[in-house]
Enzyme design. Structure first.
Site, PDB file in Angstrom:
ATOM      1  N   SER A   4       0.854  -1.187   0.000  1.00  0.00           N
ATOM      2  CA  SER A   4       0.000   0.000   0.000  1.00  0.00           C
ATOM      3  C   SER A   4       0.887   1.233   0.000  1.00  0.00           C
ATOM      4  O   SER A   4       1.971   1.233   0.589  1.00  0.00           O
ATOM      5  CB  SER A   4      -0.890   0.008   1.250  1.00  0.00           C
ATOM      6  OG  SER A   4      -1.473   1.281   1.454  1.00  0.00           O
ATOM      7  N   ARG A  59     -19.980  -6.010 -47.398  1.00  0.00           N
ATOM      8  CA  ARG A  59     -18.797  -5.645 -46.622  1.00  0.00           C
ATOM      9  C   ARG A  59     -19.253  -4.522 -45.698  1.00  0.00           C
ATOM     10  O   ARG A  59     -19.937  -3.603 -46.127  1.00  0.00           O
ATOM     11  CB  ARG A  59     -17.660  -5.152 -47.532  1.00  0.00           C
ATOM     12  CG  ARG A  59     -17.027  -6.205 -48.433  1.00  0.00           C
ATOM     13  CD  ARG A  59     -15.935  -6.991 -47.737  1.00  0.00           C
ATOM     14  NE  ARG A  59     -14.909  -6.151 -47.166  1.00  0.00           N
ATOM     15  CZ  ARG A  59     -13.962  -5.517 -47.877  1.00  0.00           C
ATOM     16  NH1 ARG A  59     -13.926  -5.619 -49.183  1.00  0.00           N
ATOM     17  NH2 ARG A  59     -13.063  -4.785 -47.263  1.00  0.00           N
TER      18      ARG A  59
END
Length: 502
Positions: free
Chosen positions: A301, A341
């Site tokens: 931490s 497409r």
């Protein structure tokens, strides 16, 4: 932008600063921009080889294109910027590839004729992403196999380690840590099977998915269907060249190959996330049944020196929370692919699929380390099991004792009705006592409720032993491991090469 530094020799780029779960050299090597570029070039080189093999490109072309298809020759940042002009990276890369091929074609074989002939950019990019997915999946499954082997060992070693089962956050029944590990194994092994079973197909359709240019290419004159050099044979040859599955037809706007891949990868991450979620809970100080393996600098931490954060599980959970959305993005794109497409829907697939692959591979490595080094605390498990005391066996008591209490015999608790009602009254009255007194209260009320000639003290104590009410826990674990024998290799079992896995 004053004070802003480029990220390493490659310039600006995503190196995982805000996605530490996938920030690793392996993930970058298999899913990063350079990996995608290399896959695109591999498709182009593979296609040149196929054309030459079928006498559709000059002899010697494939070697020149293969030499030119070295990703280190190309400027990623420049190609990325230029990709805005055509909407995909294949277009600017082709211009650079052709220039390289011409420069390297010192013998003048005309190798440039073999570059991209009769292909379209979607053929190349779809196929390249299948290559990226295949390579990533192979590495992912290797980590998964390491994890499942470790989980199988845990399941066997802790087959008799008692712990408490939890349902809707509350204590439910006696359980074993071996069965918990076996269930972790089950989820991951089943997901791995799904991923292994996938076929990743080549894409070959041409500009509109009709193979028109491929037909012209192979027409000397137009070949009849089934000819050794018809477009379908070329497509199959490309698949073989690249190690992908053959496709019966172009799939430009039929995206099941992509969504199936996304679902399979997300399922693996789901299974990894389940393991991480359990470990996050079980490693809380007030639970303290397991702990992550320690390593220098991990779990620290910035403000609290005493903390040992379960950071591996935290990172895996972060991946598990992102993966479903990425898989959903692939489905959203698939459902909106228009015409023959597509427009922007196709473009949204690329980052979603690549990020999903990166998250899965990163998370798999972390869970493998977790499983192989997990610290297990049987004493903590027994302590938590004992919190509920004999009340945890209420289901067992009801099944065994209720028939002994005939209807209308109230017993000492003063309840009329059948045996189940009387036993529920025992539980209700026990729960009114202070928690520290509930175990003794429950035993006393049970003893008062059931005549000794129907249930002896020894039988009552056996009934209240959590080890006597585990059902088929051991058999369930055995059946799970037996269902995936190749993924359940333990340290005493040889792998396919005759080696031992430890």
């Amino acid at each position: 932008m004053t004070g802003f530094q480029a990220a390493g020799p490659g310039g600006l780029g995503d190196v995982g600063l805000l996605s530490p779960v996938s920030a690793s050299p392996l993930v970058a090597a298999l899913t990063g921009d350079r990996a995608v570029l290399a896959a695109i070039l591999a498709v182009e080189a593979g296609w040149a080889a196929v054309l030459e093999q079928h006498d559709l490109a000059p002899a010697g072309s494939a070697a020149v294109v293969s030499h030119a298809a070295d990703a280190s020759r190309y400027d990623l940042a420049d190609i990325s910027r230029r990709a805005q002009g055509g909407g995909n990276p294949v277009i600017p890369l082709l211009a650079d590839l052709r220039s390289q091929v011409k420069a390297l074609d010192v013998a003048g074989v005309g190798a440039a004729k073999a570059v991209h002939t009769s292909l379209t950019s979607q053929d190349v990019l779809d196929t390249a992403l299948m290559l990226v997915a295949r390579n990533t999946a192979e590495a992912l499954l290797a980590d998964v196999k390491g994890t499942t082997a470790a989980l199988a060992r845990l399941a066997e070693q802790h087959a008799d380690t008692l712990c408490v089962g939890r349902s809707l956050t509350q204590h439910s029944l006696p359980f074993t840590f071996g069965l918990r590990a076996a269930q972790w194994f089950h989820g991951l092994a089943a997901a791995a099977r799904r991923l292994e079973a996938l076929e990743l197909p080549v894409q070959f359709g041409g500009a509109a998915g009709t193979l028109a240019a491929g037909t012209v290419l192979t027409s000397k004159p137009v070949l009849t269907p089934g000819s050794a050099s018809d477009p379908f044979a070329l497509s199959d040859a490309l698949a073989s060249q690249l190690g992908l599955a053959a496709a019966p037809a172009p799939w430009h706007t039929n995206r099941l190959a992509v969504t199936s891949l996304g679902d399979a990868v997300a399922s693996v991450v789901d299974a990894l996330g389940k393991i991480a979620a359990d470990i996050l809970f079980l490693s809380r100080p007030e639970v303290a049944e397991v702990a992550e393996p320690r390593a220098p600098g991990r779990g620290v931490s910035s403000a609290m020196p005493q903390k040992q954060n379960p950071v591996l599980s935290v990172l895996v959970r972060s991946a598990a929370l992102q993966a479903p959305g990425l898989a959903a993005q692939l489905h959203l794109a698939a459902a909106t692919f228009n015409d023959e497409r597509p427009d922007g829907a196709w473009h949204t697939e690329w980052p979603a699929l690549r990020q999903l692959l990166a998250l899965a591979l990163g998370a798999a490595g972390h869970v493998r380390e977790l499983a192989e080094g997990l610290q297990v605390f049987p004493d903590g498990m027994r302590r938590n099991l004992d919190l509920s005391g004999p009340l945890l066996l209420s289901e067992a008591v009801s099944a065994a004792v209720a028939p002994l209490l005939s209807a209308g015999e109230a017993g000492a608790v003063g309840s009329n009705g059948d045996g189940n009602q009387q036993l529920q009254a025992v539980v209700d009255k026990t729960l009114q006592a202070p928690p520290a007194e509930q175990a003794a209260t429950y035993r006393r009320l049970l003893r008062e409720a059931v005549p000794a000639d129907r249930l002896t003290d020894a039988q009552l104590e056996e009934l209240l032993d959590p080890a006597s009410y585990l059902g088929q826990a051991a058999e369930i674990s055995r059946r799970i491991l037996a269902a995936f024998p190749d993924l359940a290799l333990t340290s005493t079992e040889p792998d396919g090469n005759g080696d031992s896995r430890g």
